[in-house]
Design a protein around this motif. Structure first.
Motif, PDB file in Angstrom:
ATOM      1  N   TYR A  42       1.168   2.427  -9.370  1.00 30.93           N
ATOM      2  CA  TYR A  42       2.126   3.592  -9.805  1.00 30.93           C
ATOM      3  C   TYR A  42       1.164   4.547 -10.505  1.00 30.93           C
ATOM      4  O   TYR A  42       1.335   5.777 -10.376  1.00 30.93           O
ATOM      5  CB  TYR A  42       3.079   2.843 -10.554  1.00 30.93           C
TER       6      TYR A  42
ATOM      7  N   TYR B 114       5.173   8.501   1.338  1.00 33.89           N
ATOM      8  CA  TYR B 114       5.719   7.386   2.531  1.00 33.89           C
ATOM      9  C   TYR B 114       4.396   7.410   3.662  1.00 33.89           C
ATOM     10  O   TYR B 114       4.674   6.315   4.005  1.00 33.89           O
ATOM     11  CB  TYR B 114       6.879   7.963   3.050  1.00 33.89           C
TER      12      TYR B 114
ATOM     13  N   ALA C 281       0.420   4.506   3.051  1.00 32.32           N
ATOM     14  CA  ALA C 281       0.707   3.488   3.895  1.00 32.32           C
ATOM     15  C   ALA C 281      -0.208   3.504   5.174  1.00 32.32           C
ATOM     16  O   ALA C 281      -0.058   2.988   6.386  1.00 32.32           O
ATOM     17  CB  ALA C 281       2.176   3.716   4.551  1.00 32.32           C
TER      18      ALA C 281
ATOM     19  N   GLN D   4       8.591   0.628   7.882  1.00 31.15           N
ATOM     20  CA  GLN D   4       8.765   1.925   7.304  1.00 31.15           C
ATOM     21  C   GLN D   4      10.257   2.183   7.360  1.00 31.15           C
ATOM     22  O   GLN D   4      10.675   2.522   6.368  1.00 31.15           O
ATOM     23  CB  GLN D   4       8.000   2.899   8.302  1.00 31.15           C
TER      24      GLN D   4
ATOM     25  N   ASP E  56      11.613  -0.019   4.545  1.00 36.91           N
ATOM     26  CA  ASP E  56      11.027  -0.051   3.346  1.00 36.91           C
ATOM     27  C   ASP E  56      11.949   0.760   2.346  1.00 36.91           C
ATOM     28  O   ASP E  56      12.556   1.807   2.465  1.00 36.91           O
ATOM     29  CB  ASP E  56       9.726   0.914   3.486  1.00 36.91           C
TER      30      ASP E  56
ATOM     31  N   THR F  45       8.928   1.574  -1.876  1.00 33.68           N
ATOM     32  CA  THR F  45       8.456   2.867  -2.061  1.00 33.68           C
ATOM     33  C   THR F  45       9.268   4.163  -2.728  1.00 33.68           C
ATOM     34  O   THR F  45       8.858   4.682  -3.731  1.00 33.68           O
ATOM     35  CB  THR F  45       7.850   3.533  -0.799  1.00 33.68           C
ATOM     36  N   THR F  46      10.357   4.131  -2.443  1.00 32.77           N
ATOM     37  CA  THR F  46      11.307   5.296  -2.815  1.00 32.77           C
ATOM     38  C   THR F  46      11.605   4.741  -4.161  1.00 32.77           C
ATOM     39  O   THR F  46      11.793   5.552  -5.157  1.00 32.77           O
ATOM     40  CB  THR F  46      12.716   5.431  -1.963  1.00 32.77           C
TER      41      THR F  46
ATOM     42  N   TYR G  73       8.764   5.696  -6.411  1.00 33.00           N
ATOM     43  CA  TYR G  73       8.021   6.796  -6.864  1.00 33.00           C
ATOM     44  C   TYR G  73       8.721   8.103  -6.509  1.00 33.00           C
ATOM     45  O   TYR G  73       8.515   9.210  -6.563  1.00 33.00           O
ATOM     46  CB  TYR G  73       6.824   6.738  -5.527  1.00 33.00           C
TER      47      TYR G  73
END
Lengths: 326, 295
Positions: B132, B147, B151, B210, B213, B216-217, B220
């Motif tokens: 992070y 995103y 990745a 993806q 997922d 990730t959201t 971040y």
């Protein structure tokens, strides 16, 4: 012939006795000559340094007192202070108990089911039906935990599928929201995980089974072995190494319980039994901003996981006539 | 002897029958809940409030879907999901293929070091917080590129592609070199077209990853305009959870509307995966096997 002209040093053995300066010079000459192909690898190396190795270096904040105003290097060192707090942190130990509880339930039930399921599918004689069963059983794996979490919340709600079923079967007299009952959470986490992954877990086993020599089965049939006997004496022994490999990987992942699952299924009522180490790290670090402490927890867990991996590998290699699976 | 064979035959048939019954039960356990979600999402709020249906809708209605599509942010999320999946898959596969191709040449300088660096990333990582902090200092917070860029690379996928490239006969490369082609040219014009099956497998796995997922959201992104469907669904779930906890014995109307919207969003979020599923299925078995092969 042309190939050697492009890369002249291919066949040259690495010579350790050459002086350092000469070796560096050789390297630079070769690197320049191979520039085009090296330019394909270079972005990957840069990526790894930035996105994999800098965070590994970042683990040092577990030994620091990092606050928002600090940078990685300016934060003051505090030695093992963060780790000392962990030992007396009861929330952390709650998370450890929950993690282990859920993981062992998943291991105990969830590890065996795919093996049994794979054998059952393998034993099916009808091609079409077999394909159909496989297709259906893989499907839940492709649902995200958020989708499955949403489903579970509606299924478990007071007017949901489960209460409906239990009422109709006469097992309960009054519907209640099952997800708010913290006593049931471990089972919900375990069984929903099995529901999602059991079918998917059969793929590798089925692939291995398809390579077993059919003459074994024919010979067993002539000897009058029953189907269960054939499974026990032929199918299972042939899968021994892949089962051990899977077991090692599962055991090493014991402490890394599923964060997505926990975040979507945890609520204020079941938190005491739902909080796992990963979600605790998330809560301490991301919502409370205690970066150093959360990193220390995460680092501690990774170290224990590596120890588990090595131990599990040792044990299974003993069981497999001293052949290490990893 | 003859009697024994007959007995075996009966035993074997009983085995088949029991096996079949158990597998049918297993499929029912998987399909009934999924069916229930679809049917419930197609039911009116009134029918949802009454409960009591499992297999067939009492009152067919599209009101839940209408409610979802009236919320313009769902359309925006759909767009985010689609674009991050497409861009993410193409860049990931190309990046991994490029590195895999480079590493598949045994003669390159520094190969041992590169491979060692890659293998280490398979077992060690900095974990949530150091990652992070890195993302933050790179200025990727609240950016669409968070995103895509982190990745880009996966050493597992590099290894799979590297092994695949090794199986392409050397003579192809040699003859191209005689014709004066460079490494990039050979990679793009010869190896990529020949490796389509391997790349399709990785693309499909990565695409599902993806699409599904959500972390990730969660970690971040705070800007709602960048929420993919999964995050949107998560918000609806959390919202309805708190609502139903506050409203114990309270307004049943609000509860059933959010429930309906939640069900419809679940179906919409899953639909692309289910539509792609027949295509996917052809590839993922071979993909699993490729993943299991070590260098």
């Amino acid at each position: 012939m042309n190939k050697t002209a492009v890369v002249p040093s291919t066949s040259m053995p690495p010579n350790a006795k050459k002086p350092m300066g000469q070796r560096i010079k050789d390297f630079v000459i070769d690197y320049k000559r191979q520039w085009e192909i090296q330019s394909m690898i270079l972005p990957g190396i840069i990526f790894m340094i930035i996105f994999c190795y800098i965070p590994i270096y970042g683990l040092t904040i577990a030994f620091k007192n990092y606050t928002v105003i600090d940078t990685l290097s300016s934060a003051p060192w505090v030695g093992l202070d963060n780790f000392k707090i962990i030992l007396s942190d009861e929330y952390f130990w709650d998370a450890v108990v929950n993690t282990l509880g859920i993981s062992f339930l998943k291991l105990g039930i969830g590890f065996i089911i795919p093996i049994i399921l794979a054998i059952m599918i393998y034993e099916l004689n009808m091609g079409r039906f077999k394909k159909f069963v496989q297709t259906i059983s893989y499907l839940p794996h492709f649902l995200s935990w958020i989708v499955l979490g949403g489903m579970l919340i509606t299924w478990f709600s007071t007017s949901g599928l489960f209460n409906e079923l239990l009422l109709n079967l006469g097992l309960i007299s009054k519907p209640s929201n099952i997800l708010l009952d913290s006593g049931k959470y471990w089972w919900i986490a375990t069984l929903s995980d099995i529901w999602k992954e059991a079918g998917w877990g059969t793929i590798l086993y089925l692939a291995i089974m398809s390579k077993i020599d059919p003459t074994y089965y024919e010979a067993a049939k002539i000897d009058g072995a029953s189907r269960l006997r054939q499974i026990w004496n032929i199918t299972l022994p042939n899968m021994k190494s892949i089962i051990s490999l899977n077991l090692i990987l599962t055991v090493s992942g014991l402490l890394g319980s599923n964060l997505d699952q926990t975040l979507v299924l945890m609520n204020s009522q079941n938190r005491a039994r739902a909080e796992v180490i990963n979600s605790y790290v998330y809560r301490m670090g991301m919502t409370q901003g205690d970066f150093s402490y959360a990193t220390a927890v995460g680092l501690g867990v990774s170290i224990v996981s590596v120890i588990l991996l090595v131990t599990a590998n040792k044990i299974t290699s003993k069981l497999n006539d001293n052949q290490s699976v990893l | 002897m003859n009697r024994k064979v007959v007995k075996e035959d009966i035993d074997s048939r009983i085995f088949d029958a029991v096996n079949m019954v158990l597998l049918i039960i297993f499929m029912v356990i998987i399909l009934v809940p999924l069916w229930n979600v679809i049917i419930s999402s197609l039911s009116s709020g009134k029918a949802l409030a009454e409960g009591g249906f499992i297999f067939w809708s009492k009152e067919f209605s599209l009101e839940n879907y209408r409610a979802v599509f009236n919320d313009s942010s769902i359309g925006q999320s759909f767009l985010v999901s689609i674009s991050k999946t497409f861009v993410g898959v193409f860049t990931h596969v190309f990046f991994c293929a490029m590195i895999g191709y480079g590493l598949s040449k045994r003669y390159i300088r520094g190969r041992k070091l590169y491979v060692a660096m890659g293998v280490i990333t398979m077992f060690f990582s900095g974990g949530m917080i150091p990652t992070y902090l890195l993302i933050k200092s790179l200025g990727l917070l609240n950016s669409f590129w968070v995103y895509i860029i982190p990745a880009l690379f996966s050493y597992y996928d590099v290894v799979i592609l590297m092994n695949f490239f090794r199986n392409v006969p050397d003579s192809l490369e040699e003859s191209a070199k005689i014709d004066g082609a460079g490494d990039w040219h050979i990679f793009l014009k010869i190896f990529i077209p020949l490796s389509m099956p391997a790349m399709a497998t990785i693309a499909l796995f990565n695409g599902v990853g993806q699409w599904n997922d959500f972390m990730t959201t969660k970690l971040y992104i705070t800007n709602q305009a960048l929420y993919p469907l999964q995050m949107k669904l998560y918000e609806i779930i959390v919202q309805s959870q708190t609502q139903s906890m506050q409203n114990i014995g309270g307004s049943a109307v609000i509860e059933t509307t959010t429930k309906g919207v939640q069900l419809a969003t679940i179906v919409i979020t899953t639909l692309p995966i289910v539509v792609m599923y027949p295509v996917l299925q052809r590839y993922f078995i071979s993909g699993m096997m490729m993943g299991a092969v070590k260098e």
